[in-house]
Enzyme design. Sequence first.
Site, PDB file in Angstrom:
ATOM      1  N   HIS A  72       1.043  -1.149  -0.115  1.00 33.65           N
ATOM      2  CA  HIS A  72      -0.166   0.038  -0.076  1.00 33.65           C
ATOM      3  C   HIS A  72       0.809   1.283   0.064  1.00 33.65           C
ATOM      4  O   HIS A  72       1.507   1.513   0.911  1.00 33.65           O
ATOM      5  CB  HIS A  72      -1.068   0.068   1.405  1.00 33.65           C
ATOM      6  N   TYR A 201      -8.744   5.584   7.624  1.00 33.34           N
ATOM      7  CA  TYR A 201      -8.892   5.948   9.157  1.00 33.34           C
ATOM      8  C   TYR A 201      -9.941   7.015   9.119  1.00 33.34           C
ATOM      9  O   TYR A 201      -9.653   8.122   8.704  1.00 33.34           O
ATOM     10  CB  TYR A 201      -7.438   6.372   9.558  1.00 33.34           C
ATOM     11  N   PRO A 292      -3.108   0.540  18.728  1.00 41.38           N
ATOM     12  CA  PRO A 292      -2.622   0.169  17.307  1.00 41.38           C
ATOM     13  C   PRO A 292      -3.380   1.214  16.094  1.00 41.38           C
ATOM     14  O   PRO A 292      -2.781   1.070  15.075  1.00 41.38           O
ATOM     15  CB  PRO A 292      -3.736  -1.068  17.059  1.00 41.38           C
ATOM     16  N   LYS A 296       1.869   0.504  14.842  1.00 37.62           N
ATOM     17  CA  LYS A 296       3.467   0.388  15.383  1.00 37.62           C
ATOM     18  C   LYS A 296       3.734  -1.060  16.197  1.00 37.62           C
ATOM     19  O   LYS A 296       5.016  -1.303  16.529  1.00 37.62           O
ATOM     20  CB  LYS A 296       3.633   1.485  16.516  1.00 37.62           C
ATOM     21  N   TYR A 384       4.572   6.895   9.762  1.00 34.55           N
ATOM     22  CA  TYR A 384       3.690   5.533   9.364  1.00 34.55           C
ATOM     23  C   TYR A 384       4.436   4.451   8.567  1.00 34.55           C
ATOM     24  O   TYR A 384       4.392   3.333   9.026  1.00 34.55           O
ATOM     25  CB  TYR A 384       2.437   6.000   8.765  1.00 34.55           C
TER      26      TYR A 384
HETATM   27  P1  FAS Z   1       3.155 -11.115  21.936  1.00 34.25           P
HETATM   28  O1  FAS Z   1       2.111 -10.762  22.926  1.00 34.25           O
HETATM   29  O2  FAS Z   1       2.761 -11.055  20.608  1.00 34.25           O
HETATM   30  O3  FAS Z   1       3.889 -12.424  22.081  1.00 34.25           O
HETATM   31  C1  FAS Z   1       4.120 -12.785  23.562  1.00 34.25           C
HETATM   32  C2  FAS Z   1       4.075 -14.222  23.439  1.00 34.25           C
HETATM   33  O4  FAS Z   1       4.551 -14.582  24.818  1.00 34.25           O
HETATM   34  C3  FAS Z   1       2.933 -14.900  23.246  1.00 34.25           C
HETATM   35  O5  FAS Z   1       2.727 -15.981  22.155  1.00 34.25           O
HETATM   36  C4  FAS Z   1       2.530 -15.264  24.914  1.00 34.25           C
HETATM   37  O6  FAS Z   1       1.822 -16.633  24.707  1.00 34.25           O
HETATM   38  C5  FAS Z   1       3.967 -15.789  25.294  1.00 34.25           C
HETATM   39  N1  FAS Z   1       4.037 -15.651  26.821  1.00 34.25           N
HETATM   40  C6  FAS Z   1       3.301 -14.798  27.631  1.00 34.25           C
HETATM   41  N2  FAS Z   1       3.787 -15.224  28.895  1.00 34.25           N
HETATM   42  C7  FAS Z   1       4.577 -16.102  28.793  1.00 34.25           C
HETATM   43  C8  FAS Z   1       5.230 -17.010  29.846  1.00 34.25           C
HETATM   44  N3  FAS Z   1       5.120 -16.836  31.091  1.00 34.25           N
HETATM   45  N4  FAS Z   1       5.946 -17.903  29.396  1.00 34.25           N
HETATM   46  C9  FAS Z   1       6.026 -18.423  28.156  1.00 34.25           C
HETATM   47  N5  FAS Z   1       5.393 -17.656  27.040  1.00 34.25           N
HETATM   48  C10 FAS Z   1       4.749 -16.587  27.546  1.00 34.25           C
HETATM   49  N6  FAS Z   1      -0.631  -3.965  16.638  1.00 34.25           N
HETATM   50  C11 FAS Z   1      -0.760  -3.610  15.387  1.00 34.25           C
HETATM   51  O7  FAS Z   1       0.306  -3.172  15.065  1.00 34.25           O
HETATM   52  N7  FAS Z   1      -1.965  -3.527  14.932  1.00 34.25           N
HETATM   53  C12 FAS Z   1      -2.959  -4.283  15.566  1.00 34.25           C
HETATM   54  O8  FAS Z   1      -4.016  -4.318  14.858  1.00 34.25           O
HETATM   55  C13 FAS Z   1      -2.755  -4.917  16.528  1.00 34.25           C
HETATM   56  N8  FAS Z   1      -4.091  -5.494  17.030  1.00 34.25           N
HETATM   57  C14 FAS Z   1      -3.820  -6.308  18.383  1.00 34.25           C
HETATM   58  C15 FAS Z   1      -4.998  -6.953  18.711  1.00 34.25           C
HETATM   59  C16 FAS Z   1      -4.702  -7.710  20.195  1.00 34.25           C
HETATM   60  C17 FAS Z   1      -5.892  -8.621  20.618  1.00 34.25           C
HETATM   61  C18 FAS Z   1      -3.404  -7.643  20.583  1.00 34.25           C
HETATM   62  C19 FAS Z   1      -3.290  -8.481  22.103  1.00 34.25           C
HETATM   63  C20 FAS Z   1      -2.487  -7.074  20.378  1.00 34.25           C
HETATM   64  C21 FAS Z   1      -2.545  -6.248  18.980  1.00 34.25           C
HETATM   65  N9  FAS Z   1      -1.554  -5.505  18.539  1.00 34.25           N
HETATM   66  C22 FAS Z   1      -1.753  -4.784  17.323  1.00 34.25           C
HETATM   67  C23 FAS Z   1      -0.241  -5.498  19.004  1.00 34.25           C
HETATM   68  C24 FAS Z   1       0.541  -6.733  18.851  1.00 34.25           C
HETATM   69  O9  FAS Z   1       0.566  -6.899  17.482  1.00 34.25           O
HETATM   70  C25 FAS Z   1       1.830  -6.684  19.459  1.00 34.25           C
HETATM   71  O10 FAS Z   1       2.590  -5.383  19.334  1.00 34.25           O
HETATM   72  C26 FAS Z   1       2.750  -7.649  19.029  1.00 34.25           C
HETATM   73  O11 FAS Z   1       1.980  -8.885  19.079  1.00 34.25           O
HETATM   74  C27 FAS Z   1       4.041  -7.817  19.827  1.00 34.25           C
HETATM   75  O12 FAS Z   1       4.833  -8.806  19.679  1.00 34.25           O
HETATM   76  P2  FAS Z   1       5.459  -9.609  20.936  1.00 34.25           P
HETATM   77  O13 FAS Z   1       6.063  -8.496  21.648  1.00 34.25           O
HETATM   78  O14 FAS Z   1       6.143 -10.676  20.431  1.00 34.25           O
HETATM   79  O15 FAS Z   1       4.478  -9.899  21.992  1.00 34.25           O
HETATM   80  C1  PHB Z   2      -5.113  -4.149  10.681  1.00 28.92           C
HETATM   81  O1  PHB Z   2      -5.053  -4.403   9.699  1.00 28.92           O
HETATM   82  O2  PHB Z   2      -5.448  -4.937  11.820  1.00 28.92           O
HETATM   83  C2  PHB Z   2      -4.713  -2.724  11.186  1.00 28.92           C
HETATM   84  C3  PHB Z   2      -4.029  -1.825  10.214  1.00 28.92           C
HETATM   85  C4  PHB Z   2      -3.814  -0.509  10.734  1.00 28.92           C
HETATM   86  C5  PHB Z   2      -3.850  -0.240  12.007  1.00 28.92           C
HETATM   87  C6  PHB Z   2      -4.428  -1.258  13.019  1.00 28.92           C
HETATM   88  C7  PHB Z   2      -4.879  -2.562  12.580  1.00 28.92           C
HETATM   89  O3  PHB Z   2      -3.368   1.000  12.509  1.00 28.92           O
END
Ligand code: FAS
Ligand code: PHB
Length: 390
Positions: A72, A201, A292, A296, A384
């Site tokens: 994009h 957005y 989100p 980032k 961005y």
């Molecule tokens: P993560 O949380 O992805 O990974 C951590 C891992 O550690 C998990 O698999 C967990 O099971 C494991 N863990 C936790 N405790 C543990 C323990 N005690 N022992 C062993 N393992 C353990 N970001 C965006 O940019 N756009 C979005 O739209 C967006 N939507 C999101 C929606 C949700 C529901 C959530 C929760 C987050 C969202 N995020 C989004 C943010 C997300 O993408 C995070 O920034 C990203 O997953 C970060 O990656 P990690 O730091 O690896 O953490």
């Molecule tokens: C998504 O596609 O999940 C998405 C894209 C942009 C954002 C957040 C989530 O800022």
Amino acid sequence: MRTQVAIIGAGPAGLLLSHLLHRAGIAGVVLENRSRATIEATIRAGVLEHGTVALLNATGVGARLAREGLVHEGIELRFGGAGHRIDFAALTGKAITVYPQHEVLKDLIAARLADGGDLRFSVADVRLEGVGTEHPRVHCTDAAGTALHIDCDFIAGCDGAHGICRQAMPEGVPREYLRIYPFGWFGILAEAPPSSHELIYARHDRGFALISTRTPTVQRMYFQCDPAEPAERWSERQIWDELQARTAATGFSLHEGRIFQRGVIAMRSFVCEPMAHGRLFLAGDAAHVVPPTGAKGLNLAAADVALLARALDAHYREGKRGPLEAYSAAALARVWRAQHFSWWMTSMLHRFDEATEFDRRRQLAELDLVVSSRAAATSLAEMYVGSPLA
Ligand code: FAS
Ligand code: PHB
């Protein structure tokens, strides 16, 4: 067992770090408390910055991303019933790629297993010991119920926002910065064709909405809601009516379809300083969480581990301690810039119940400034698409 780096967590941070360390010839083990199937099915982020894509490509895990990712070259900011394109390509020469986080994880898991990586899923009771010493240890129970005791040189805390690694820092060491937003995002996945060729957005008096995508037949959309909103209480018609109302614009029609996944995501900004103590290094959501709105979260995790892998490589290959000692400050500089951007995008686009009429008009003027000033639009575009990773 003994290894060089014990990585806690198999999300983007843990898996990408494991991949980068393997390429640097550094041994490690990844300990994850969820199953592989759960990890590969968890719907989360959708947008990869230019630098994240470059890193995945440069390290041999970008083939499927190149085939299936959607490049994009801009986004649309929509307010007052009109759309305004922010042209990333013209303003920065870069683009972003829409490629779901769980697909990135599938690619990284496949690559690690093909390379003989030691990934332990479904472990329990992970405990860290001696993070402030030269000989840290990790204890846990593996999927078969066997006790594991791991001697290592370093521990990478990649266990996300609700992990345990941050707590392993001594009392009084971590300083935490937190902002909780008075709203959340109601996210859906729907079987429908795209309604736009780029992300929309939308700022609306009813609240924010985001039109994103996953594939030509699956669309990802969000709308601002109460953070405690019970997602299952909404009918599909109510969901579509809300999204239609918030994204309405001349000549635009939002395509509807069967909603097969829904959930409410709470919104907060969080930073833990420092991101390292002794032989423990935090990366990703274990150290920081962003709303989100700026896309980032995943990309910050990638930036952290690119820096950490490089510092660990300097330690093992050249005996240098400097890059490891500089990791926290270097990572935090990027983290705080991303925190500001995510806060700014969130404050500019969301409805705040306590906002006065002045606040409302000022918010609209800010959006008008961004879409009418090349300098302001360039600033948004640069943040961005993201800056190059280590
Ligand atoms: P993560 O949380 O992805 O990974 C951590 C891992 O550690 C998990 O698999 C967990 O099971 C494991 N863990 C936790 N405790 C543990 C323990 N005690 N022992 C062993 N393992 C353990 N970001 C965006 O940019 N756009 C979005 O739209 C967006 N939507 C999101 C929606 C949700 C529901 C959530 C929760 C987050 C969202 N995020 C989004 C943010 C997300 O993408 C995070 O920034 C990203 O997953 C970060 O990656 P990690 O730091 O690896 O953490
Ligand atoms: C998504 O596609 O999940 C998405 C894209 C942009 C954002 C957040 C989530 O800022």
